[in-house]
Design a protein around this motif. Structure first.
Motif, PDB file in Angstrom:
ATOM      1  N   VAL A  19       0.852  -1.191   0.000  1.00 35.56           N
ATOM      2  CA  VAL A  19       0.000   0.000   0.000  1.00 35.56           C
ATOM      3  C   VAL A  19       0.885   1.238   0.000  1.00 35.56           C
ATOM      4  N   ARG A  20       0.631   2.128  -0.939  1.00 33.48           N
ATOM      5  CA  ARG A  20       1.454   3.339  -1.064  1.00 33.48           C
ATOM      6  C   ARG A  20       0.853   4.538  -0.351  1.00 33.48           C
ATOM      7  N   ARG A  21      -0.489   4.615  -0.343  1.00 31.10           N
ATOM      8  CA  ARG A  21      -1.142   5.823   0.163  1.00 31.10           C
ATOM      9  C   ARG A  21      -2.221   5.431   1.162  1.00 31.10           C
ATOM     10  N   ALA A  22      -2.095   5.958   2.373  1.00 32.77           N
ATOM     11  CA  ALA A  22      -3.038   5.611   3.428  1.00 32.77           C
ATOM     12  C   ALA A  22      -3.280   6.807   4.336  1.00 32.77           C
ATOM     13  N   ILE A  23      -4.504   6.881   4.834  1.00 34.10           N
ATOM     14  CA  ILE A  23      -4.874   7.801   5.907  1.00 34.10           C
ATOM     15  C   ILE A  23      -5.170   6.943   7.131  1.00 34.10           C
ATOM     16  N   VAL A  24      -4.420   7.136   8.187  1.00 39.87           N
ATOM     17  CA  VAL A  24      -4.637   6.388   9.425  1.00 39.87           C
ATOM     18  C   VAL A  24      -5.539   7.247  10.311  1.00 39.87           C
ATOM     19  N   HIS A  25      -6.758   6.786  10.489  1.00 39.57           N
ATOM     20  CA  HIS A  25      -7.803   7.542  11.182  1.00 39.57           C
ATOM     21  C   HIS A  25      -7.677   7.421  12.700  1.00 39.57           C
ATOM     22  N   TRP A  26      -7.645   8.603  13.378  1.00 33.20           N
ATOM     23  CA  TRP A  26      -7.709   8.676  14.846  1.00 33.20           C
ATOM     24  C   TRP A  26      -6.696   7.723  15.493  1.00 33.20           C
ATOM     25  N   TYR A  27      -5.449   7.813  15.096  1.00 35.74           N
ATOM     26  CA  TYR A  27      -4.443   6.909  15.643  1.00 35.74           C
ATOM     27  C   TYR A  27      -4.247   7.172  17.133  1.00 35.74           C
ATOM     28  N   ASP A  28      -4.264   6.090  17.925  1.00 33.88           N
ATOM     29  CA  ASP A  28      -3.980   6.226  19.359  1.00 33.88           C
ATOM     30  C   ASP A  28      -3.194   5.020  19.858  1.00 33.88           C
ATOM     31  N   GLY A  29      -2.352   4.489  18.985  1.00 30.28           N
ATOM     32  CA  GLY A  29      -1.565   3.314  19.335  1.00 30.28           C
ATOM     33  C   GLY A  29      -0.144   3.664  19.734  1.00 30.28           C
ATOM     34  N   PRO A  30       0.728   2.675  19.738  1.00 29.20           N
ATOM     35  CA  PRO A  30       2.124   2.873  20.156  1.00 29.20           C
ATOM     36  C   PRO A  30       2.861   3.846  19.243  1.00 29.20           C
ATOM     37  N   LEU A  31       3.732   4.652  19.826  1.00 29.08           N
ATOM     38  CA  LEU A  31       4.452   5.647  19.037  1.00 29.08           C
ATOM     39  C   LEU A  31       5.453   5.002  18.079  1.00 29.08           C
ATOM     40  N   HIS A  32       6.010   3.859  18.443  1.00 28.65           N
ATOM     41  CA  HIS A  32       6.987   3.255  17.533  1.00 28.65           C
ATOM     42  C   HIS A  32       6.325   2.774  16.255  1.00 28.65           C
ATOM     43  N   ILE A  33       5.056   2.368  16.341  1.00 27.76           N
ATOM     44  CA  ILE A  33       4.349   1.959  15.123  1.00 27.76           C
ATOM     45  C   ILE A  33       3.949   3.194  14.319  1.00 27.76           C
ATOM     46  N   LEU A  34       3.544   4.262  15.009  1.00 24.02           N
ATOM     47  CA  LEU A  34       3.272   5.511  14.308  1.00 24.02           C
ATOM     48  C   LEU A  34       4.504   5.940  13.510  1.00 24.02           C
ATOM     49  N   ARG A  35       5.666   5.870  14.136  1.00 29.22           N
ATOM     50  CA  ARG A  35       6.885   6.297  13.439  1.00 29.22           C
ATOM     51  C   ARG A  35       7.175   5.400  12.239  1.00 29.22           C
ATOM     52  N   ALA A  36       6.927   4.104  12.386  1.00 26.98           N
ATOM     53  CA  ALA A  36       7.151   3.188  11.257  1.00 26.98           C
ATOM     54  C   ALA A  36       6.178   3.487  10.118  1.00 26.98           C
ATOM     55  N   MET A  37       4.931   3.789  10.461  1.00 25.75           N
ATOM     56  CA  MET A  37       3.963   4.152   9.429  1.00 25.75           C
ATOM     57  C   MET A  37       4.352   5.463   8.760  1.00 25.75           C
ATOM     58  N   ALA A  38       4.837   6.400   9.553  1.00 33.11           N
ATOM     59  CA  ALA A  38       5.255   7.684   8.992  1.00 33.11           C
ATOM     60  C   ALA A  38       6.443   7.505   8.049  1.00 33.11           C
ATOM     61  N   GLU A  39       7.342   6.602   8.379  1.00 31.16           N
ATOM     62  CA  GLU A  39       8.476   6.330   7.490  1.00 31.16           C
ATOM     63  C   GLU A  39       8.009   5.844   6.123  1.00 31.16           C
ATOM     64  N   ARG A  40       6.854   5.201   6.085  1.00 34.31           N
ATOM     65  CA  ARG A  40       6.292   4.717   4.828  1.00 34.31           C
ATOM     66  C   ARG A  40       5.471   5.797   4.109  1.00 34.31           C
ATOM     67  N   GLY A  41       5.338   6.958   4.737  1.00 31.61           N
ATOM     68  CA  GLY A  41       4.641   8.062   4.104  1.00 31.61           C
ATOM     69  C   GLY A  41       3.146   8.076   4.316  1.00 31.61           C
ATOM     70  N   PHE A  42       2.654   7.341   5.308  1.00 29.41           N
ATOM     71  CA  PHE A  42       1.223   7.325   5.576  1.00 29.41           C
ATOM     72  C   PHE A  42       0.819   8.588   6.347  1.00 29.41           C
ATOM     73  N   TYR A  43      -0.381   9.055   6.068  1.00 29.93           N
ATOM     74  CA  TYR A  43      -0.911  10.258   6.697  1.00 29.93           C
ATOM     75  C   TYR A  43      -1.738   9.883   7.928  1.00 29.93           C
ATOM     76  N   PHE A  44      -1.879  10.834   8.857  1.00 31.44           N
ATOM     77  CA  PHE A  44      -2.605  10.603  10.105  1.00 31.44           C
ATOM     78  C   PHE A  44      -3.588  11.742  10.341  1.00 31.44           C
ATOM     79  N   THR A  45      -4.788  11.391  10.764  1.00 24.39           N
ATOM     80  CA  THR A  45      -5.771  12.405  11.132  1.00 24.39           C
ATOM     81  C   THR A  45      -5.751  12.643  12.637  1.00 24.39           C
ATOM     82  N   VAL A  46      -5.936  13.899  13.005  1.00 24.26           N
ATOM     83  CA  VAL A  46      -6.157  14.286  14.396  1.00 24.26           C
ATOM     84  C   VAL A  46      -7.554  14.893  14.460  1.00 24.26           C
ATOM     85  N   GLY A  47      -8.335  14.444  15.428  1.00 22.75           N
ATOM     86  CA  GLY A  47      -9.717  14.884  15.505  1.00 22.75           C
ATOM     87  C   GLY A  47     -10.103  15.453  16.850  1.00 22.75           C
ATOM     88  N   VAL A  48     -11.361  15.270  17.212  1.00 24.44           N
ATOM     89  CA  VAL A  48     -11.930  15.963  18.363  1.00 24.44           C
ATOM     90  C   VAL A  48     -11.295  15.561  19.694  1.00 24.44           C
TER      91      VAL A  48
END
Length: 256
Positions: free
Chosen positions: A142-171
């Motif tokens: 998968v090349r392009r992804a929006i990760v909705h309302w991420y609230d998981g471990p930071l090391h996985i967030l960083r790994a997803m960010a390294e792949r260029g995935f986007y993250f939403t911040v909400g309410v």
């Protein structure tokens, strides 16, 4: 122009929907209306026909996966029409019955295979299953992804960010120090906003979320990130435009 990269407009009752669409048009909120299943997608299509700021997308939410795991061929037409696939993913937090996880995975992998074949953006639900989602995204390239309302471990967030995935911040950024910490961790170029309306705010406060709450989210996010409101609004719009630049159907109406 504001960007709500994850909402469920089909969940507004008829007597509230008109006001919600009025806020979307009045505030110029480009709104990705994600689907839980076929019926919610069909209603989102009807809503989008009334408002050019609404982008309807098709997905099968992990909560609905057992209803579709054995009839996946029946959803190919909706997948073919949808400019983005979502809401899709895995949920091991709010779905406690492990017996349902197999169906979630079958449905999720089906969508990921379709996303790879079509080079389609995916709008992801990862709650409690972040460690399972990441290798599947890699497996299906998968090349392009929006990760909705991420609230998981930071090391996985960083790994997803390294792949260029986007993250939403909400309410939840309005209420949670933990989400504010995550909001600071997301690289600027990968930051998006959402509401998860109408249910996101209701889950947190008991009040139905309306589109205008997005303005408050952007203000708080700007404060958290040390930016002006103008800078944050521009950044989010620029990020979304970059993500969807090869998908004209996701750009919405002209910004002027």
């Amino acid at each position: 122009m504001l960007v709500d990269a994850h909402a469920h407009l089909d969940e507004y009752p008829d007597d509230v929907l008109e006001d919600a669409l009025g806020e979307i048009e009045g505030r110029r909120i480009l709104t990705v209306s994600t689907a839980m299943d076929i019926s919610s997608y069909e209603r989102s299509l009807q809503i989008a026909a009334r408002c050019p700021w609404v982008i309807p997308t098709f997905g099968i939410h992990p909560w609905k996966a057992p209803e579709y795991a054995h009839r996946l061929d029946s959803i190919r037409p909706q997948i073919a029409w949808s400019p983005m696939l979502g809401e899709i993913g895995l949920d091991h937090r709010y779905v406690e019955e492990a017996s349902r996880y197999s169906a979630q995975r079958v449905v999720f992998e089906f969508f990921l295979a379709e996303a790879r074949a079509r080079d389609t953006i995916v709008n992801l639900h990862t709650s409690g299953a972040e460690a399972e989602v990441l290798p599947l995204l890699d497996r299906y390239a998968v090349r392009r992804a929006i990760v909705h309302w991420y609230d998981g471990p930071l090391h996985i967030l960083r790994a997803m960010a390294e792949r260029g995935f986007y993250f939403t911040v909400g309410v939840e950024v309005l209420y949670s120090p933990g989400i504010r910490a995550i909001a600071r961790e997301i690289p600027s170029r990968l930051l998006l906003t959402e509401t998860d309306n109408p249910g996101g705010l209701k889950w947190l406060t008991g009040r139905r979320g309306m589109p205008s709450i997005l303005g408050t989210v952007v203000e708080r996010l700007a404060e958290v990130r040390g930016k002006t409101l103008h800078e944050m609004t521009h950044l989010i719009h620029e990020n979304f435009t970059r993500l969807v630049q090869n998908d004209p159907g996701l750009l919405g109406p002209p910004a002027s």
